[in-house]
Design an enzyme around this catalytic site. Structure first.
Site, PDB file in Angstrom:
ATOM      1  N   LEU A  13    -128.746 -12.260  21.940  1.00 52.99           N
ATOM      2  CA  LEU A  13    -128.081 -10.977  22.173  1.00 52.99           C
ATOM      3  C   LEU A  13    -128.987 -10.012  22.949  1.00 52.99           C
ATOM      4  CD1 LEU A  13    -126.568 -10.276  18.615  1.00 52.99           C
ATOM      5  CD2 LEU A  13    -125.347 -11.131  20.636  1.00 52.99           C
ATOM      6  N   SER A  86    -126.789 -15.411  28.280  1.00 53.57           N
ATOM      7  CA  SER A  86    -126.132 -16.741  28.372  1.00 53.57           C
ATOM      8  C   SER A  86    -125.364 -17.090  27.094  1.00 53.57           C
ATOM      9  CB  SER A  86    -127.130 -17.836  28.751  1.00 53.57           C
ATOM     10  OG  SER A  86    -128.323 -17.779  28.021  1.00 53.57           O
TER      11      SER A  86
HETATM   12  P1  ADP Z   1    -133.821  -8.684  25.274  1.00 58.08           P
HETATM   13  O1  ADP Z   1    -134.647  -9.108  26.467  1.00 58.08           O
HETATM   14  O2  ADP Z   1    -133.410  -9.826  24.402  1.00 58.08           O
HETATM   15  O3  ADP Z   1    -132.651  -7.814  25.663  1.00 58.08           O
HETATM   16  P2  ADP Z   1    -136.081  -6.988  24.693  1.00 58.08           P
HETATM   17  O4  ADP Z   1    -137.217  -7.946  24.738  1.00 58.08           O
HETATM   18  O5  ADP Z   1    -135.848  -6.123  25.907  1.00 58.08           O
HETATM   19  O6  ADP Z   1    -134.740  -7.793  24.323  1.00 58.08           O
HETATM   20  O7  ADP Z   1    -136.233  -6.020  23.435  1.00 58.08           O
HETATM   21  C1  ADP Z   1    -136.543  -6.502  22.136  1.00 58.08           C
HETATM   22  C2  ADP Z   1    -137.117  -5.381  21.266  1.00 58.08           C
HETATM   23  O8  ADP Z   1    -137.341  -5.893  19.954  1.00 58.08           O
HETATM   24  C3  ADP Z   1    -138.443  -4.855  21.778  1.00 58.08           C
HETATM   25  O9  ADP Z   1    -138.487  -3.458  21.588  1.00 58.08           O
HETATM   26  C4  ADP Z   1    -139.467  -5.564  20.842  1.00 58.08           C
HETATM   27  O10 ADP Z   1    -140.640  -4.824  20.671  1.00 58.08           O
HETATM   28  C5  ADP Z   1    -138.680  -5.655  19.539  1.00 58.08           C
HETATM   29  N1  ADP Z   1    -139.117  -6.780  18.661  1.00 58.08           N
HETATM   30  C6  ADP Z   1    -139.400  -6.678  17.345  1.00 58.08           C
HETATM   31  N2  ADP Z   1    -139.782  -7.869  16.832  1.00 58.08           N
HETATM   32  C7  ADP Z   1    -139.748  -8.753  17.836  1.00 58.08           C
HETATM   33  C8  ADP Z   1    -140.055 -10.143  17.948  1.00 58.08           C
HETATM   34  N3  ADP Z   1    -140.459 -10.870  16.892  1.00 58.08           N
HETATM   35  N4  ADP Z   1    -139.904 -10.737  19.138  1.00 58.08           N
HETATM   36  C9  ADP Z   1    -139.466 -10.017  20.213  1.00 58.08           C
HETATM   37  N5  ADP Z   1    -139.170  -8.698  20.199  1.00 58.08           N
HETATM   38  C10 ADP Z   1    -139.305  -8.056  19.017  1.00 58.08           C
END
Ligand code: ADP
Length: 177
Positions: A13, A86
């Site tokens: 997501l 995806s």
């Molecule tokens: P996506 O690319 O799936 O849309 P993002 O990487 O942009 O998501 O954002 C994910 C958010 O969740 C970030 O703010 C990140 O710091 C936070 N987060 C917390 N725990 C985790 C984890 N274990 N792995 C990845 N992101 C994490």
């Protein structure tokens, strides 16, 4: 020495953590001497897939374009880190079959957590009606059936998730060397 290529496909997501994990995994792979490229959904939609929308047809077209590039790079010994929602199982399977050297990472977080994070302010825009066809809310997300690695980002720190993916990818790359 030439390292073999691999497409590492992060699905999940919006806000689950795909970009965060893939960027850090990429840095560690570069430090270890691997050639790395990123195909991030947001960047692709402003360039390669500019003009495509979010219907099932357009989403599938977006994935096929990404898969085409990922395949070329993988054949040329690059580790390609693809971060794209995806949401559909069938097209992910199609990419797995097409690219062959394919490592699927399911970046899993409950919708409520992704909404709470709202990294890009998109969930807010869905609520106010500015965005339609949003995965997890008004469009489906079909979880992977056979992902090689699963990260539960509501329960793991970023470091734990990155370590998990890095270890699994490195062991795959070492096997094939
Ligand atoms: P996506 O690319 O799936 O849309 P993002 O990487 O942009 O998501 O954002 C994910 C958010 O969740 C970030 O703010 C990140 O710091 C936070 N987060 C917390 N725990 C985790 C984890 N274990 N792995 C990845 N992101 C994490």
């Amino acid at each position: 020495m030439q390292h073999p290529g691999l497409t590492v496909w992060f699905t999940g997501l919006s806000g689950a953590g795909k970009t965060t994990i893939s960027q850090q995994v990429g840095k560690s792979l570069i430090d270890r001497g691997y050639r790395v490229e990123y195909l991030d959904g947001d960047a692709v939609r402003q360039t390669l897939s500019k003009g495509l929308g979010f219907s099932k047809e357009d989403r599938d077209e977006n994935i096929r374009r990404i898969g085409f590039v990922a395949n070329l790079l993988t054949r040329n010994n690059v580790v390609v880190l693809v971060s794209v929602i995806s949401p559909y199982q069938e097209i992910r399977q199609e990419m797995r079959d097409y690219i062959g050297r394919f490592w699927e990472v399911y970046v899993c977080a409950p919708l409520a957590i992704c909404q709470e994070r709202d990294v890009k302010g998109l969930y807010y825009k869905v609520q106010t009606g500015e965005i339609a066809n949003f995965t997890g809310i008004t469009a489906a997300y079909e979880p992977p059936l056979n992902a090689e690695t699963v990260c539960y980002t509501d329960a793991e720190t970023v470091e734990e998730s990155v370590t998990k993916v890095l270890r699994s990818v490195l062991s795959k790359l070492a096997q094939d060397n």
